[in-house]
Structure formats: C-alpha cells, structure tokens
Design a protein around this motif. Structure first.
Motif, PDB file in Angstrom:
ATOM      1  N   ILE A  38       0.732  -1.339  -0.046  1.00  0.00           N
ATOM      2  CA  ILE A  38       0.039   0.041   0.106  1.00  0.00           C
ATOM      3  C   ILE A  38       0.754   1.297   0.114  1.00  0.00           C
ATOM      4  CG2 ILE A  38      -1.537   1.378   1.439  1.00  0.00           C
ATOM      5  CD1 ILE A  38      -2.764  -1.257   2.236  1.00  0.00           C
ATOM      6  N   VAL A  39       1.927   1.130   0.672  1.00  0.00           N
ATOM      7  CA  VAL A  39       2.794   2.365   0.984  1.00  0.00           C
ATOM      8  C   VAL A  39       3.678   2.591  -0.375  1.00  0.00           C
ATOM      9  CG1 VAL A  39       4.963   3.340   1.937  1.00  0.00           C
ATOM     10  CG2 VAL A  39       3.149   2.428   3.446  1.00  0.00           C
ATOM     11  N   LYS A  40       3.783   1.524  -0.849  1.00  0.00           N
ATOM     12  CA  LYS A  40       4.532   1.561  -2.204  1.00  0.00           C
ATOM     13  C   LYS A  40       3.624   2.351  -3.487  1.00  0.00           C
ATOM     14  CE  LYS A  40       7.528  -1.017  -5.675  1.00  0.00           C
ATOM     15  NZ  LYS A  40       7.922  -2.512  -5.903  1.00  0.00           N
ATOM     16  N   ALA A  41       2.351   1.733  -3.355  1.00  0.00           N
ATOM     17  CA  ALA A  41       1.475   2.515  -4.391  1.00  0.00           C
ATOM     18  C   ALA A  41       1.154   3.747  -4.141  1.00  0.00           C
ATOM     19  CB  ALA A  41       0.077   1.586  -4.268  1.00  0.00           C
ATOM     20  N   VAL A  42       1.120   4.308  -2.701  1.00  0.00           N
ATOM     21  CA  VAL A  42       0.884   5.564  -2.491  1.00  0.00           C
ATOM     22  C   VAL A  42       1.938   6.336  -3.023  1.00  0.00           C
ATOM     23  CG1 VAL A  42       0.806   7.153  -0.536  1.00  0.00           C
ATOM     24  CG2 VAL A  42      -0.671   5.206  -0.423  1.00  0.00           C
ATOM     25  N   PHE A  43       3.258   5.938  -2.914  1.00  0.00           N
ATOM     26  CA  PHE A  43       4.195   6.722  -3.421  1.00  0.00           C
ATOM     27  C   PHE A  43       4.086   6.900  -5.081  1.00  0.00           C
ATOM     28  CE2 PHE A  43       8.741   6.661  -5.207  1.00  0.00           C
ATOM     29  CZ  PHE A  43       9.316   7.784  -4.352  1.00  0.00           C
ATOM     30  N   ILE A  44       3.791   5.825  -5.611  1.00  0.00           N
ATOM     31  CA  ILE A  44       3.669   6.032  -7.153  1.00  0.00           C
ATOM     32  C   ILE A  44       2.622   6.775  -7.380  1.00  0.00           C
ATOM     33  CG2 ILE A  44       3.123   4.481  -9.119  1.00  0.00           C
ATOM     34  CD1 ILE A  44       4.693   2.222  -7.858  1.00  0.00           C
ATOM     35  N   ILE A  45       1.303   6.801  -6.924  1.00  0.00           N
ATOM     36  CA  ILE A  45       0.188   7.549  -7.270  1.00  0.00           C
ATOM     37  C   ILE A  45       0.669   9.023  -6.891  1.00  0.00           C
ATOM     38  CG2 ILE A  45      -2.093   8.184  -6.368  1.00  0.00           C
ATOM     39  CD1 ILE A  45      -2.295   5.132  -6.084  1.00  0.00           C
ATOM     40  N   PHE A  46       1.402   9.228  -5.888  1.00  0.00           N
ATOM     41  CA  PHE A  46       1.661  10.640  -5.323  1.00  0.00           C
ATOM     42  C   PHE A  46       2.410  11.434  -6.581  1.00  0.00           C
ATOM     43  CE2 PHE A  46       4.758  13.431  -3.571  1.00  0.00           C
ATOM     44  CZ  PHE A  46       3.885  14.478  -2.850  1.00  0.00           C
ATOM     45  N   ASN A  47       3.422  10.355  -6.702  1.00  0.00           N
ATOM     46  CA  ASN A  47       4.300  11.081  -7.945  1.00  0.00           C
ATOM     47  C   ASN A  47       3.661  11.505  -9.272  1.00  0.00           C
ATOM     48  OD1 ASN A  47       7.146  11.487  -7.064  1.00  0.00           O
ATOM     49  ND2 ASN A  47       6.787   9.242  -6.370  1.00  0.00           N
ATOM     50  N   ILE A  48       2.725  10.397  -9.581  1.00  0.00           N
ATOM     51  CA  ILE A  48       1.935  10.647 -10.852  1.00  0.00           C
ATOM     52  C   ILE A  48       1.138  11.862 -10.692  1.00  0.00           C
ATOM     53  CG2 ILE A  48       0.163   9.950 -12.290  1.00  0.00           C
ATOM     54  CD1 ILE A  48       1.412   7.064 -11.741  1.00  0.00           C
ATOM     55  N   LEU A  91       6.754  20.910  -1.961  1.00  0.00           N
ATOM     56  CA  LEU A  91       5.874  19.913  -1.535  1.00  0.00           C
ATOM     57  C   LEU A  91       5.995  18.431  -2.241  1.00  0.00           C
ATOM     58  CD1 LEU A  91       3.097  19.191  -0.058  1.00  0.00           C
ATOM     59  CD2 LEU A  91       2.084  19.655  -2.089  1.00  0.00           C
ATOM     60  N   TRP A  92       6.595  18.572  -3.570  1.00  0.00           N
ATOM     61  CA  TRP A  92       6.854  17.277  -4.144  1.00  0.00           C
ATOM     62  C   TRP A  92       8.355  16.629  -3.454  1.00  0.00           C
ATOM     63  CZ3 TRP A  92       6.957  16.972  -9.993  1.00  0.00           C
ATOM     64  CH2 TRP A  92       7.205  15.629 -10.402  1.00  0.00           C
ATOM     65  N   VAL A  93       9.088  17.437  -3.110  1.00  0.00           N
ATOM     66  CA  VAL A  93      10.545  17.002  -2.507  1.00  0.00           C
ATOM     67  C   VAL A  93      10.119  16.344  -1.097  1.00  0.00           C
ATOM     68  CG1 VAL A  93      12.710  17.506  -1.724  1.00  0.00           C
ATOM     69  CG2 VAL A  93      11.881  18.357  -3.896  1.00  0.00           C
ATOM     70  N   VAL A  94       9.468  17.209  -0.444  1.00  0.00           N
ATOM     71  CA  VAL A  94       9.138  16.716   1.102  1.00  0.00           C
ATOM     72  C   VAL A  94       8.143  15.677   1.215  1.00  0.00           C
ATOM     73  CG1 VAL A  94       7.834  17.318   3.175  1.00  0.00           C
ATOM     74  CG2 VAL A  94       9.466  18.953   1.945  1.00  0.00           C
ATOM     75  N   ILE A  99       7.384   9.960   2.042  1.00  0.00           N
ATOM     76  CA  ILE A  99       6.801   8.632   1.493  1.00  0.00           C
ATOM     77  C   ILE A  99       7.801   7.672   1.478  1.00  0.00           C
ATOM     78  CG2 ILE A  99       5.162   7.347   0.055  1.00  0.00           C
ATOM     79  CD1 ILE A  99       3.675  10.100  -0.159  1.00  0.00           C
ATOM     80  N   GLY A 100       8.929   8.046   0.891  1.00  0.00           N
ATOM     81  CA  GLY A 100      10.031   7.317   0.386  1.00  0.00           C
ATOM     82  C   GLY A 100      10.695   6.728   1.629  1.00  0.00           C
ATOM     83  N   MET A 101      10.723   7.118   2.716  1.00  0.00           N
ATOM     84  CA  MET A 101      11.407   6.661   3.944  1.00  0.00           C
ATOM     85  C   MET A 101      10.368   5.407   4.348  1.00  0.00           C
ATOM     86  SD  MET A 101      14.205   7.716   4.720  1.00  0.00           S
ATOM     87  CE  MET A 101      14.392   7.230   6.270  1.00  0.00           C
ATOM     88  N   LEU A 102       9.023   5.814   4.210  1.00  0.00           N
ATOM     89  CA  LEU A 102       8.018   4.704   4.475  1.00  0.00           C
ATOM     90  C   LEU A 102       8.320   3.348   3.570  1.00  0.00           C
ATOM     91  CD1 LEU A 102       4.897   6.526   5.366  1.00  0.00           C
ATOM     92  CD2 LEU A 102       6.365   5.431   6.844  1.00  0.00           C
ATOM     93  N   VAL A 103       8.576   3.729   2.373  1.00  0.00           N
ATOM     94  CA  VAL A 103       8.800   2.725   1.477  1.00  0.00           C
ATOM     95  C   VAL A 103      10.021   1.812   1.829  1.00  0.00           C
ATOM     96  CG1 VAL A 103       9.125   2.125  -1.008  1.00  0.00           C
ATOM     97  CG2 VAL A 103       7.611   3.777  -0.569  1.00  0.00           C
ATOM     98  N   PHE A 104      10.925   2.549   1.949  1.00  0.00           N
ATOM     99  CA  PHE A 104      12.425   1.961   2.492  1.00  0.00           C
ATOM    100  C   PHE A 104      12.063   1.220   3.733  1.00  0.00           C
ATOM    101  CE2 PHE A 104      16.174   2.312   4.897  1.00  0.00           C
ATOM    102  CZ  PHE A 104      17.181   1.494   4.149  1.00  0.00           C
ATOM    103  N   LEU A 105      11.381   1.742   4.824  1.00  0.00           N
ATOM    104  CA  LEU A 105      10.976   0.877   6.233  1.00  0.00           C
ATOM    105  C   LEU A 105      10.368  -0.338   5.849  1.00  0.00           C
ATOM    106  CD1 LEU A 105      11.087   3.925   8.454  1.00  0.00           C
ATOM    107  CD2 LEU A 105      12.878   2.328   8.233  1.00  0.00           C
TER     108      LEU A 105
END
Length: 110
Positions: A38-48, A91-94, A99-105
């Motif tokens: 779910i976190v990985k999907a949120v990361f991808i959707i956020f970037n899109i 906003l994009w970088v932050v 979210i990237g840290m959550l994907v990593f963790l």
C-alpha cells in the motif's frame, strides 16, 4: 517443514529458506507485506499526481499570461506561476522524502 535441494550446490535446505546456508544462493525472493504494498502504491500515485499538477498548473498559467490585458496582469500571473511552481516543487520533494522513507522501512527483509 520439508527439505529441498539447493539449485546451486545441491545441499539440503528448508523449503522456507530465502538463501542457502552453504553457498548463499538466493532460493526465493522475500515478499513485501500488505502495508508495504500500500505504501509503495501511495508513493507511485503521489508522484503521478504531482507530475500531473505541474503540467496542468503550468499550462493554465501560460493561458493566463498570454490572455492578460495589461503588462501588470502578465507580471502578476508570471510571478504567481513561479511561486506556485516553487511551492509545488517543495511539496513534491518533502512528500517524496516522507513517503520514500516509509517505502524503505517497509521493504521485504530476508
């Protein structure tokens, strides 16, 4: 727990092992948990979504700048577009860092 043969060194290993203890050959890949997926999907959707926001914002501000009646309106629209793009970039970088840290963790561990 059943025993299987390692495809690399032919040693007997558990069928639930990720790596062979003898030769360290990866037998199977660890899987990401449901929360991790779910976190990985949120990361991808956020970037899109952020990419979409940048293109639509710049397109809309370009129309306003081109259709402005006076130089003051054009300058104001250009200034507003620049500030909006800067805020969107921050906003994009932050967001990507958090979210990237959550994907990593939540990555799969072997």
């Amino acid at each position: 727990m059943a025993l299987i043969n390692c495809p690399e060194c032919n040693a007997q290993i558990s069928d639930s092992a990720f790596k062979c203890p003898s030769c360290a050959h990866q037998v199977r890949k660890p899987k990401r948990s449901l929360f991790g997926k779910i976190v990985k999907a949120v990361f991808i959707i956020f970037n899109i979504f952020m990419l979409y926001s940048v293109f639509t914002g710049m397109g809309a501000s370009g129309e306003v700048i081109n259709n402005a009646a006076s130089d003051a309106e054009r300058a104001g629209a250009a200034l507003g577009a620049g500030m909006g793009a800067m805020m969107l970039g921050i906003l994009w970088v932050v967001g990507d860092i958090i979210i990237g840290m959550l994907v990593f963790l939540t990555r799969p561990k072997s």
